[in-house]
Design a protein around this motif. Structure first.
Motif, PDB file in Angstrom:
ATOM      1  N   LEU A 191       0.851  -1.188   0.000  1.00 20.97           N
ATOM      2  CA  LEU A 191       0.000   0.000   0.000  1.00 20.97           C
ATOM      3  C   LEU A 191       0.889   1.241   0.000  1.00 20.97           C
ATOM      4  CD1 LEU A 191      -3.006   0.918   0.222  1.00 20.97           C
ATOM      5  CD2 LEU A 191      -2.626   1.095   2.695  1.00 20.97           C
ATOM      6  N   ILE A 192       0.634   2.137  -0.946  1.00 18.63           N
ATOM      7  CA  ILE A 192       1.363   3.401  -1.000  1.00 18.63           C
ATOM      8  C   ILE A 192       0.392   4.493  -0.574  1.00 18.63           C
ATOM      9  CG2 ILE A 192       2.657   4.990  -2.457  1.00 18.63           C
ATOM     10  CD1 ILE A 192       3.318   2.580  -4.231  1.00 18.63           C
ATOM     11  N   ALA A 193       0.762   5.228   0.467  1.00 17.92           N
ATOM     12  CA  ALA A 193      -0.189   6.159   1.074  1.00 17.92           C
ATOM     13  C   ALA A 193       0.401   7.536   1.278  1.00 17.92           C
ATOM     14  CB  ALA A 193      -0.660   5.593   2.416  1.00 17.92           C
ATOM     15  N   GLY A 194      -0.488   8.506   1.499  1.00 18.48           N
ATOM     16  CA  GLY A 194      -0.073   9.879   1.750  1.00 18.48           C
ATOM     17  C   GLY A 194       0.571  10.062   3.116  1.00 18.48           C
ATOM     18  N   ASP A 195       1.004  11.265   3.369  1.00 21.54           N
ATOM     19  CA  ASP A 195       1.745  11.625   4.579  1.00 21.54           C
ATOM     20  C   ASP A 195       0.968  11.320   5.864  1.00 21.54           C
ATOM     21  OD1 ASP A 195       4.014  12.965   5.826  1.00 21.54           O
ATOM     22  OD2 ASP A 195       2.603  14.560   6.323  1.00 21.54           O
ATOM     23  N   ASN A 196       1.719  10.955   6.911  1.00 20.73           N
ATOM     24  CA  ASN A 196       1.178  10.763   8.260  1.00 20.73           C
ATOM     25  C   ASN A 196       0.198   9.593   8.333  1.00 20.73           C
ATOM     26  OD1 ASN A 196       1.086  11.452  11.004  1.00 20.73           O
ATOM     27  ND2 ASN A 196      -0.655  12.823  10.712  1.00 20.73           N
ATOM     28  N   ILE A 216       4.008   2.100   2.368  1.00 25.36           N
ATOM     29  CA  ILE A 216       5.024   3.097   2.023  1.00 25.36           C
ATOM     30  C   ILE A 216       4.403   4.484   2.129  1.00 25.36           C
ATOM     31  CG2 ILE A 216       6.632   3.897   0.252  1.00 25.36           C
ATOM     32  CD1 ILE A 216       6.412   1.044  -0.986  1.00 25.36           C
ATOM     33  N   SER A 217       5.093   5.379   2.840  1.00 27.90           N
ATOM     34  CA  SER A 217       4.610   6.748   3.004  1.00 27.90           C
ATOM     35  C   SER A 217       5.794   7.649   3.322  1.00 27.90           C
ATOM     36  CB  SER A 217       3.564   6.810   4.124  1.00 27.90           C
ATOM     37  OG  SER A 217       3.073   8.130   4.288  1.00 27.90           O
ATOM     38  N   THR A 218       5.540   8.942   3.405  1.00 30.50           N
ATOM     39  CA  THR A 218       6.604   9.862   3.828  1.00 30.50           C
ATOM     40  C   THR A 218       6.769   9.880   5.338  1.00 30.50           C
ATOM     41  OG1 THR A 218       4.994  11.653   3.768  1.00 30.50           O
ATOM     42  CG2 THR A 218       6.402  11.382   1.829  1.00 30.50           C
ATOM     43  N   SER A 219       5.674   9.567   6.059  1.00 37.13           N
ATOM     44  CA  SER A 219       5.746   9.533   7.525  1.00 37.13           C
ATOM     45  C   SER A 219       4.576   8.720   8.081  1.00 37.13           C
ATOM     46  CB  SER A 219       5.724  10.953   8.115  1.00 37.13           C
ATOM     47  OG  SER A 219       4.500  11.586   7.839  1.00 37.13           O
TER      48      SER A 219
END
Length: 201
Positions: A71-76, A99-102
């Protein structure tokens, strides 16, 4: 806990920021302490309409992403309350990597304890991965934990960082109980010695 070395599959793009644990697994599914059966509740308020039918617009209901493992997801991602049911639901659905930025701190830690790999990447790398994921079933990604890289369908690579101890635990399938059992011989020896020296205890 199942070992995690490499994972290959289609990645689902979830372009939403601040996905909290209540969105991942709503409160009505928290009555159980079992780790199985929660996949049906994963994102249930987005996956299903009020009449119980599937929402065809939600990414996990689209044919290309029904069997997604990534799963690729947005921040936080995973912010909000500290419910361990969130990684349980992801795992029961079949998702082993997010996977995310945070990430929310508690969710991030709970993932490792349950065999789910949360990967932090830069916004630029996340945008590339979103582009790949939006190609649907034509875009297979490989998560290579030993080499700490994500390989895209066209051969592109994204490197990621991970704590060495957490990496060791995932590769060897060690949760907290498994880590304790690695010391079983030493524990047994200590208890046998203590029993001899303190027979009255």
């Amino acid at each position: 806990m199942d070992k995690f070395t490499t994972l290959e599959g289609v990645a689902a793009p979830l372009k939403i920021i601040n996905v909290d644990t209540d969105m991942i697994i709503p409160k009505q599914y928290l009555k159980t302490i079992k780790r199985t059966g929660l996949g049906k509740g994963l994102f249930s308020e987005q996956r299903y309409r009020d009449d119980g039918s599937e929402n065809p617009d939600f990414v996990l209901n689209k044919p290309a992403y029904r069997g997604t493992k990534i799963l690729i997801a947005g921040d936080n991602f995973g912010c909000g309350s500290s419910r361990e049911h969130a990684p349980w639901a992801l795992l029961d659905f079949g998702i082993r990597c997010v996977i995310s930025t945070s990430f929310g701190d508690i969710f991030y830690n709970n993932c490792f304890k349950n065999g789910v790999l949360p990967i932090r990447v830069s916004q630029a790398d996340l945008d590339k991965l979103f582009d790949d994921a939006e190609r649907g079933s034509n875009a297979t990604m490989t998560i290579d934990l030993p080499n700490q890289e994500i390989r895209g369908p066209d051969g592109g690579k994204v490197k990621f960082e991970i704590d060495p101890f957490r990496k060791h635990c995932l590769i060897n399938g060690l949760d907290d109980i498994g880590l304790t059992l690695e010391k079983k011989a030493a524990i047994d020896s200590f208890e046998a010695k203590a029993k001899q020296e303190r027979a009255w205890a």
